[in-house]
Design an enzyme around this catalytic site. Structure first.
Site, PDB file in Angstrom:
ATOM      1  N   HIS A  57       0.677  -1.043  -0.078  1.00  0.00           N
ATOM      2  CA  HIS A  57      -0.040  -0.009  -0.013  1.00  0.00           C
ATOM      3  C   HIS A  57       0.724   1.113  -0.032  1.00  0.00           C
ATOM      4  CE1 HIS A  57      -3.648  -2.363   1.955  1.00  0.00           C
ATOM      5  NE2 HIS A  57      -3.400  -2.533   0.410  1.00  0.00           N
ATOM      6  N   GLU A  59       1.316   3.827   1.979  1.00  0.00           N
ATOM      7  CA  GLU A  59       1.783   4.372   2.997  1.00  0.00           C
ATOM      8  C   GLU A  59       3.094   3.373   3.386  1.00  0.00           C
ATOM      9  OE1 GLU A  59      -1.221   3.375   2.388  1.00  0.00           O
ATOM     10  OE2 GLU A  59      -2.717   4.161   4.105  1.00  0.00           O
ATOM     11  N   CYS A  90      -2.015  -0.937   7.554  1.00  0.00           N
ATOM     12  CA  CYS A  90      -1.334   0.257   7.416  1.00  0.00           C
ATOM     13  C   CYS A  90      -1.296   1.316   8.649  1.00  0.00           C
ATOM     14  CB  CYS A  90      -1.914   1.219   6.215  1.00  0.00           C
ATOM     15  SG  CYS A  90      -1.483   0.346   4.640  1.00  0.00           S
ATOM     16  N   SER A 174     -17.796   0.748 -40.147  1.00  0.00           N
ATOM     17  CA  SER A 174     -17.645   1.670 -39.196  1.00  0.00           C
ATOM     18  C   SER A 174     -15.959   1.708 -39.094  1.00  0.00           C
ATOM     19  CB  SER A 174     -18.236   1.493 -37.919  1.00  0.00           C
ATOM     20  OG  SER A 174     -17.480   0.331 -37.206  1.00  0.00           O
ATOM     21  N   LEU A 210     -11.531  -6.318 -29.583  1.00  0.00           N
ATOM     22  CA  LEU A 210     -11.828  -5.608 -28.259  1.00  0.00           C
ATOM     23  C   LEU A 210     -10.591  -5.928 -27.376  1.00  0.00           C
ATOM     24  CD1 LEU A 210     -15.591  -6.341 -27.996  1.00  0.00           C
ATOM     25  CD2 LEU A 210     -14.570  -4.387 -28.943  1.00  0.00           C
ATOM     26  N   GLY A 301     -22.986  -1.065 -29.672  1.00  0.00           N
ATOM     27  CA  GLY A 301     -23.402   0.172 -30.601  1.00  0.00           C
ATOM     28  C   GLY A 301     -24.651   1.144 -30.206  1.00  0.00           C
TER      29      GLY A 301
HETATM   30  N1  LIG Z   1     -18.409   4.099 -34.585  1.00  0.00           N
HETATM   31  C1  LIG Z   1     -18.536   3.653 -33.258  1.00  0.00           C
HETATM   32  O1  LIG Z   1     -18.033   4.165 -32.265  1.00  0.00           O
HETATM   33  C2  LIG Z   1     -19.343   2.431 -33.230  1.00  0.00           C
HETATM   34  C3  LIG Z   1     -19.169   1.407 -31.930  1.00  0.00           C
HETATM   35  C4  LIG Z   1     -20.031   0.260 -32.041  1.00  0.00           C
HETATM   36  C5  LIG Z   1     -20.638   0.081 -33.055  1.00  0.00           C
HETATM   37  N2  LIG Z   1     -20.747   0.674 -34.085  1.00  0.00           N
HETATM   38  C6  LIG Z   1     -21.434   0.291 -35.210  1.00  0.00           C
HETATM   39  O2  LIG Z   1     -23.056   0.179 -34.710  1.00  0.00           O
HETATM   40  C7  LIG Z   1     -23.705  -0.810 -35.104  1.00  0.00           C
HETATM   41  C8  LIG Z   1     -24.196  -1.930 -34.447  1.00  0.00           C
HETATM   42  O3  LIG Z   1     -25.082  -1.118 -33.575  1.00  0.00           O
HETATM   43  P1  LIG Z   1     -26.631  -1.578 -33.197  1.00  0.00           P
HETATM   44  O4  LIG Z   1     -27.375  -0.683 -32.635  1.00  0.00           O
HETATM   45  O5  LIG Z   1     -26.933  -2.332 -34.420  1.00  0.00           O
HETATM   46  O6  LIG Z   1     -26.156  -2.934 -32.233  1.00  0.00           O
HETATM   47  P2  LIG Z   1     -25.726  -3.357 -30.928  1.00  0.00           P
HETATM   48  O7  LIG Z   1     -26.011  -1.820 -29.864  1.00  0.00           O
HETATM   49  O8  LIG Z   1     -24.211  -3.566 -30.697  1.00  0.00           O
HETATM   50  O9  LIG Z   1     -26.349  -4.285 -30.322  1.00  0.00           O
HETATM   51  C9  LIG Z   1     -27.767  -4.416 -30.448  1.00  0.00           C
HETATM   52  C10 LIG Z   1     -28.253  -5.970 -29.927  1.00  0.00           C
HETATM   53  O10 LIG Z   1     -28.188  -5.916 -28.659  1.00  0.00           O
HETATM   54  C11 LIG Z   1     -29.783  -6.686 -28.232  1.00  0.00           C
HETATM   55  N3  LIG Z   1     -29.842  -6.121 -26.940  1.00  0.00           N
HETATM   56  C12 LIG Z   1     -30.016  -6.904 -25.772  1.00  0.00           C
HETATM   57  N4  LIG Z   1     -30.508  -6.442 -24.626  1.00  0.00           N
HETATM   58  C13 LIG Z   1     -30.405  -5.192 -25.004  1.00  0.00           C
HETATM   59  C14 LIG Z   1     -30.847  -3.896 -24.379  1.00  0.00           C
HETATM   60  N5  LIG Z   1     -31.019  -3.898 -22.837  1.00  0.00           N
HETATM   61  N6  LIG Z   1     -30.891  -2.711 -24.949  1.00  0.00           N
HETATM   62  C15 LIG Z   1     -30.506  -2.607 -26.352  1.00  0.00           C
HETATM   63  N7  LIG Z   1     -30.122  -3.760 -27.200  1.00  0.00           N
HETATM   64  C16 LIG Z   1     -30.239  -4.883 -26.554  1.00  0.00           C
HETATM   65  C17 LIG Z   1     -30.608  -5.902 -29.409  1.00  0.00           C
HETATM   66  O11 LIG Z   1     -31.695  -6.782 -29.410  1.00  0.00           O
HETATM   67  P3  LIG Z   1     -32.937  -6.192 -30.522  1.00  0.00           P
HETATM   68  O12 LIG Z   1     -32.422  -6.538 -31.702  1.00  0.00           O
HETATM   69  O13 LIG Z   1     -34.001  -7.449 -29.870  1.00  0.00           O
HETATM   70  O14 LIG Z   1     -33.356  -4.764 -29.752  1.00  0.00           O
HETATM   71  C18 LIG Z   1     -29.567  -6.215 -30.671  1.00  0.00           C
HETATM   72  O15 LIG Z   1     -29.525  -7.433 -31.122  1.00  0.00           O
HETATM   73  C19 LIG Z   1     -22.656  -1.435 -36.251  1.00  0.00           C
HETATM   74  O16 LIG Z   1     -22.857  -0.790 -37.747  1.00  0.00           O
HETATM   75  C20 LIG Z   1     -21.286  -1.088 -35.708  1.00  0.00           C
HETATM   76  O17 LIG Z   1     -20.215  -0.848 -36.770  1.00  0.00           O
HETATM   77  C21 LIG Z   1     -19.879   1.962 -34.229  1.00  0.00           C
END
Ligand SMILES: NC(=O)c1ccc[n+]([C@@H]2O[C@H](COP(=O)([O-])OP(=O)(O)OC[C@H]3O[C@@H](n4cnc5c(N)ncnc54)[C@H](OP(=O)(O)O)[C@@H]3O)[C@@H](O)[C@H]2O)c1
Length: 368
Positions: A57, A59, A90, A174, A210, A301
């Protein structure tokens, strides 16, 4: 009785102790970051910080570097521990060293310590002053305080978007919106968190790894929200699951044969009850906190981001804006979902910090 500082009192020695503490970020969790300075006659005679989980720690480190601590003052960013955990208490080391005055920025909310550390020092005749640079110290360890007090990890939501507010093109592509420097910054962020969380939509579209590609860095755990277990067995995530611990959050009703195949790849399945086909995000975060995850980075996303923000689960947002325009009414935006009707109801972001990273703008802020 410890003197509690009522007004904001600052000390240059505590500022130094805070500077030291932050060096442990990403290495000490689930412990807090702690820095310590030993001072005599206005001069720092030794200093130290908690460098890594399980290690000495702050200290202990400072005292080990101090030849003659007797009669000196100590400045610590957090109340010293009074119990035997991974390290001996500590408080005992401070008392044995003959320190006569201890300045503490904040008490430790951890029940085994809270108030007891100070009490023990005082019982040994050491004068304690609590609350010096308290706000800075609380901000520094906000993730630790949140996990210990509320049983939730600190959630940072990050996205990279174009100048016209899209996180992907209309085809879902993306890679790459942000420039190299911004992407490097994301790797630094991953190096500091316990887990990265993304939705299955992102994994299906981008097939990301990731991982953290910082030299000497370490990978966060990966957590994929995938109610129907759609993750491809050929994905980068699956292919690296034996090296990088990965959680797949699936619905209890996902096909058993598919789950068996995914589990064989080294992935850990978290089976959750779904509501309207969706994962209970707060429940998931609570589970991660129970596993002592202090910092979680949500990387999208758009649909996961929308739910996280609507459910008020986000502590901080980090946004990269690239000087590019992709257009398209079907191109996905950073925050999807239903949205709101009135601007008056918009979620406001406080304490903005704006900078340039390579060719991109970086904005950091805290949802109100
Ligand atoms: N530029 C960036 O920083 C960045 C970062 C990440 C992703 N992206 C882009 O974003 C796109 C993907 O985004 P997206 O919105 O389609 O997918 P997403 O947010 O990654 O995933 C959505 C999925 O999660 C499910 N899900 C489960 N629990 C959920 C909850 N509590 N709330 C919301 N969804 C839930 C959804 O189910 P339902 O279908 O039943 O709703 C859906 O199948 C891609 O094109 C990727 O390239 C870009």
């Amino acid at each position: 009785m410890a003197t509690r500082v009522k007004d904001q009192i600052t000390s240059q020695f505590m500022v130094r102790a805070l500077e030291l503490a932050i060096r442990g970020r990403g290495r000490v969790e689930p412990n807090p970051m702690v820095g310590c300075v030993i001072e005599r006659d206005g001069r720092i005679i030794a200093e130290g910080y908690h460098e890594k989980y399980g290690g000495p720690h702050a200290e202990e480190v400072a005292l080990s570097r101090c030849q003659d601590p007797g009669g000196a003052r100590m400045f610590i960013t957090l109340e010293p521990c009074s119990h035997t955990g991974k390290r001996p208490p500590c408080t005992k080391a401070v008392i044995d060293a003959g320190i006569t005055e201890v300045h503490i920025a904040t008490l430790d909310p951890f029940l085994m310590v809270s108030g007891r550390g100070v009490k023990e020092l005082e019982q040994a005749g050491i004068q304690c002053l609590v609350g010096v640079n308290a706000e800075d110290a609380k901000r520094l360890n906000a993730p630790y305080f949140k996990r210990v007090i509320r049983g939730m990890p600190y959630v940072t939501l990050k996205w990279a978007m174009t100048l016209d507010g899209k996180i992907a093109t209309r085809t879902g592509e993306s890679k790459w919106i942000s420039g190299e420097k911004a992407r490097e910054r994301v790797h630094v962020m991953r190096n500091r968190v316990d887990a990265v969380v993304v939705g299955i939509g992102t994994v299906l579209a981008d097939d990301p790894l990731l991982t953290c590609r910082v030299e000497g860095g370490r990978n966060p755990r990966r957590c994929i929200i995938d109610p129907l277990a759609q993750l491809s067995l050929d994905s980068h995530i699956v292919k690296t699951a034996k090296e990088v611990p990965t959680f797949l959050v699936v619905g209890k009703t996902a096909a058993a044969a598919r789950l068996d195949k995914l589990q064989e790849t080294g992935i850990t399945l978290l089976k959750m009850q779904l509501k309207d086909g969706h994962v209970d995000l707060e429940g998931l975060l609570r589970y991660l906190a129970q596993k002592e995850f202090t910092n979680v980075l949500v990387e999208g996303g758009g649909n996961i981001a929308a739910s996280m923000l609507t459910e008020k689960l986000v502590d901080k947002v980090v946004v990269f804006i690239a000087p590019k325009v992709v257009g398209g009414r079907d191109a996905i935006t950073p925050v999807e979902g239903e949205g709101i009707e009135k601007i008056a109801d918009a979620l406001e972001i406080d304490d903005l910090k704006i900078g340039i990273v390579g060719q991109d703008i970086m904005i950091e802020g805290f949802p109100r």
